[in-house]
Design a protein around this motif. Structure first.
Motif, PDB file in Angstrom:
ATOM      1  N   ARG A 123      48.404 -40.107  12.011  1.00 11.69           N
ATOM      2  CA  ARG A 123      47.257 -39.382  12.566  1.00 11.69           C
ATOM      3  C   ARG A 123      46.014 -39.623  11.708  1.00 11.69           C
ATOM      4  NH1 ARG A 123      49.227 -34.728  12.438  1.00 11.69           N
ATOM      5  NH2 ARG A 123      49.736 -34.328  14.623  1.00 11.69           N
TER       6      ARG A 123
ATOM      7  N   SER B 185      42.208 -36.783  18.428  1.00  9.05           N
ATOM      8  CA  SER B 185      43.227 -37.370  17.560  1.00  9.05           C
ATOM      9  C   SER B 185      44.626 -37.030  18.056  1.00  9.05           C
ATOM     10  CB  SER B 185      43.029 -36.878  16.126  1.00  9.05           C
ATOM     11  OG  SER B 185      44.003 -37.423  15.258  1.00  9.05           O
TER      12      SER B 185
ATOM     13  N   CYS C  99      44.745 -42.581  14.072  1.00  9.10           N
ATOM     14  CA  CYS C  99      44.193 -41.792  15.178  1.00  9.10           C
ATOM     15  C   CYS C  99      42.833 -41.191  14.834  1.00  9.10           C
ATOM     16  CB  CYS C  99      45.175 -40.698  15.580  1.00  9.10           C
ATOM     17  SG  CYS C  99      46.773 -41.362  16.114  1.00  9.10           S
ATOM     18  N   ASN C 100      42.688 -40.664  13.629  1.00  9.56           N
ATOM     19  CA  ASN C 100      41.395 -40.096  13.257  1.00  9.56           C
ATOM     20  C   ASN C 100      40.300 -41.163  13.247  1.00  9.56           C
ATOM     21  OD1 ASN C 100      42.673 -37.672  12.960  1.00  9.56           O
ATOM     22  ND2 ASN C 100      42.471 -37.551  10.736  1.00  9.56           N
TER      23      ASN C 100
ATOM     24  N   LEU D  95      45.437 -39.270  20.974  1.00  5.69           N
ATOM     25  CA  LEU D  95      45.676 -40.622  20.476  1.00  5.69           C
ATOM     26  C   LEU D  95      47.049 -40.732  19.819  1.00  5.69           C
ATOM     27  CD1 LEU D  95      42.159 -41.365  18.976  1.00  5.69           C
ATOM     28  CD2 LEU D  95      43.229 -42.611  20.861  1.00  5.69           C
ATOM     29  N   LEU D  96      47.442 -39.714  19.084  1.00  6.01           N
ATOM     30  CA  LEU D  96      48.748 -39.740  18.437  1.00  6.01           C
ATOM     31  C   LEU D  96      49.860 -39.817  19.463  1.00  6.01           C
ATOM     32  CD1 LEU D  96      50.383 -39.533  15.797  1.00  6.01           C
ATOM     33  CD2 LEU D  96      50.365 -37.040  16.100  1.00  6.01           C
TER      34      LEU D  96
ATOM     35  N   LEU E 114      49.902 -43.311  20.703  1.00  2.00           N
ATOM     36  CA  LEU E 114      50.383 -44.206  19.650  1.00  2.00           C
ATOM     37  C   LEU E 114      51.902 -44.180  19.569  1.00  2.00           C
ATOM     38  CD1 LEU E 114      49.861 -46.040  17.151  1.00  2.00           C
ATOM     39  CD2 LEU E 114      49.720 -43.937  15.797  1.00  2.00           C
TER      40      LEU E 114
ATOM     41  N   LEU F 233      46.138 -49.413  20.943  1.00  2.00           N
ATOM     42  CA  LEU F 233      45.768 -48.021  21.204  1.00  2.00           C
ATOM     43  C   LEU F 233      44.371 -47.933  21.821  1.00  2.00           C
ATOM     44  CD1 LEU F 233      46.551 -45.058  20.967  1.00  2.00           C
ATOM     45  CD2 LEU F 233      45.724 -45.078  18.609  1.00  2.00           C
TER      46      LEU F 233
END
Length: 400
Positions: A253, A273, A257-258, A276-277, A280, A173
């Motif tokens: 998440r 986030s 992600c966080n 990113l999710l 992902l 990621l």
């Protein structure tokens, strides 16, 4: 990051890599599978129904005997553009983003994913990556140097919380973030003379025939072609974030992600986030494991854009040939007629129809109705008590 004990851990769902080298081995995300839907989700198919951008797809498959079509009920699919003979190479691909297997990080080149036990070349700043040659280190610097390296310098993960497979997925990621920023400011960097500029700003190898297959030089010459693919190409891959269980998505998440979003706050345009999710889930649904044959030792995970539109079949007409690098080669396992759909198996297709459907439903959100599955359904109905067979496999009866 404050670890909220009310949040699901990162191991609350299966980690998905197509063609896993150890199909019977439990993953760090084991959880009971939800009941499979009786048909592919129409909303998933609708999400995939993009306008077929012929110019884009022609660029992806310009050297391959394939073309893309849209099929109702399946979405985007690849079909043969001509008659193909058994054993013929149909498609070759290098990854868009990739990460070394965390268990073997000290033995695998971060750039070409070749196994190397003797190299001492590593990044002096983050210490998180290893290279097999000065060439690979220089080539990888355009993605590693800067965003990825700085994020990894701040890397502090509790090994009691994050297992190696999860860390590898998180590093994949991070590379996706680095690649998106690289593509946004893309320019052709000065490279060793392994390739020459081609039409449309791409690259074509100039010395490929002089380089041994599987060498770092060959891998880098071919990788330059793959750099034609940009982040907007990658985002055409389906993520399906809204169609997975909410508790699983919330856990991913929070735990993954966080954490990375917090590390990226120093970026000129920090990655949220939510963004990113999406990446992902896109990586999860489209990644392949990279491993050695025949030892089946996993070297890494990678997302390949062009072969990600190959649909699943439990009796596929393509097989995968792997190399010492991250190169994937898709070979016709039998004669294929022009216009016939091209397929691979996303899972271990030697398992029972029940096990296969459960994995496909959990990880890919569809209920398989391929000819092999329907034939096994008929055989079980004719030869066995269907209720008893489902009970033995831990399933409740579904309509087929």
């Amino acid at each position: 990051m404050h670890q909220n004990q009310q949040q699901s851990s990162p191991y609350s769902s299966p980690i998905v890599h197509q063609q896993s080298p150890h199909p019977n081995q439990s993953t760090p995300y084991q959880s009971p599978a939800p009941a499979p839907p009786t048909s592919p989700s129409p909303s998933i198919i609708a999400q995939e129904k993009f306008v077929l951008d012929e110019e884009r797809f022609d660029r992806w498959y310009q050297n391959a005997p394939v073309r893309m079509i849209f099929q109702e009920g399946k979405g985007r699919s690849l079909v043969a553009a001509k008659n193909l003979a058994e054993g013929e190479t149909v498609l070759k691909a290098h990854p868009y983003v990739w990460a070394a297997d965390e268990n073997h990080r000290s033995q695998v080149c971060r750039h070409c994913l070749r196994e190397n036990h003797n190299s001492t070349l590593s990044c002096p700043l983050c210490g998180q990556v290893l290279y097999c040659s000065n060439l690979c280190q220089r080539m990888d610097s355009y993605l590693h140097k800067g965003i990825e390296c700085k994020l990894l310098q701040s890397w502090e993960l509790d090994p009691n919380v994050y297992e190696p497979d999860v860390i590898a997925e998180m590093k994949l990621l991070v590379r996706t973030v680095a690649r998106s920023n690289f593509d946004a400011d893309f320019h052709v960097p000065p490279l060793v003379p392994l390739a020459t500029p081609a039409r449309n700003g791409g690259y074509s190898p100039s010395k490929t025939n002089e380089i041994s297959t599987g060498s770092p030089e060959a891998a880098n010459a071919e990788w330059q072609i793959e750099r034609e693919i940009r982040f907007d190409d990658y985002t055409t891959l389906c993520a399906g974030t809204d169609y997975f269980p909410q508790d699983m998505v919330d856990g991913l998440r929070f735990w993954i992600c966080n954490y990375i979003a917090d590390l990226s706050q120093w970026l000129k345009e920090p990655t949220s986030s939510h963004e990113l999710l999406d990446c992902l889930m896109r990586n999860r649904r489209n990644s392949f494991s990279v491993w050695n044959e025949p030892s089946m030792k996993q070297r890494g995970i990678a997302v390949y854009v062009s072969p990600s539109f190959l649909n699943h079949d439990c009796d596929p007409n393509l097989t995968l040939r792997r190399h010492e690098t991250a190169l994937l080669e898709f070979i016709a396992s039998r004669a294929i007629e022009e216009g016939e759909e091209l397929s691979i198996s996303y899972i271990d297709n030697s398992e029972s129809v029940f096990a296969r459907r459960q994995k496909l439903s959990t990880n890919y959100l569809f209920f398989c109705q391929c000819n092999k599955c329907k034939e096994e359904d008929r055989n079980r109905v004719e030869g066995f008590d269907l209720d008893e067979d489902y009970e033995e496999n831990g399933e409740e009866e579904d309509e087929v």
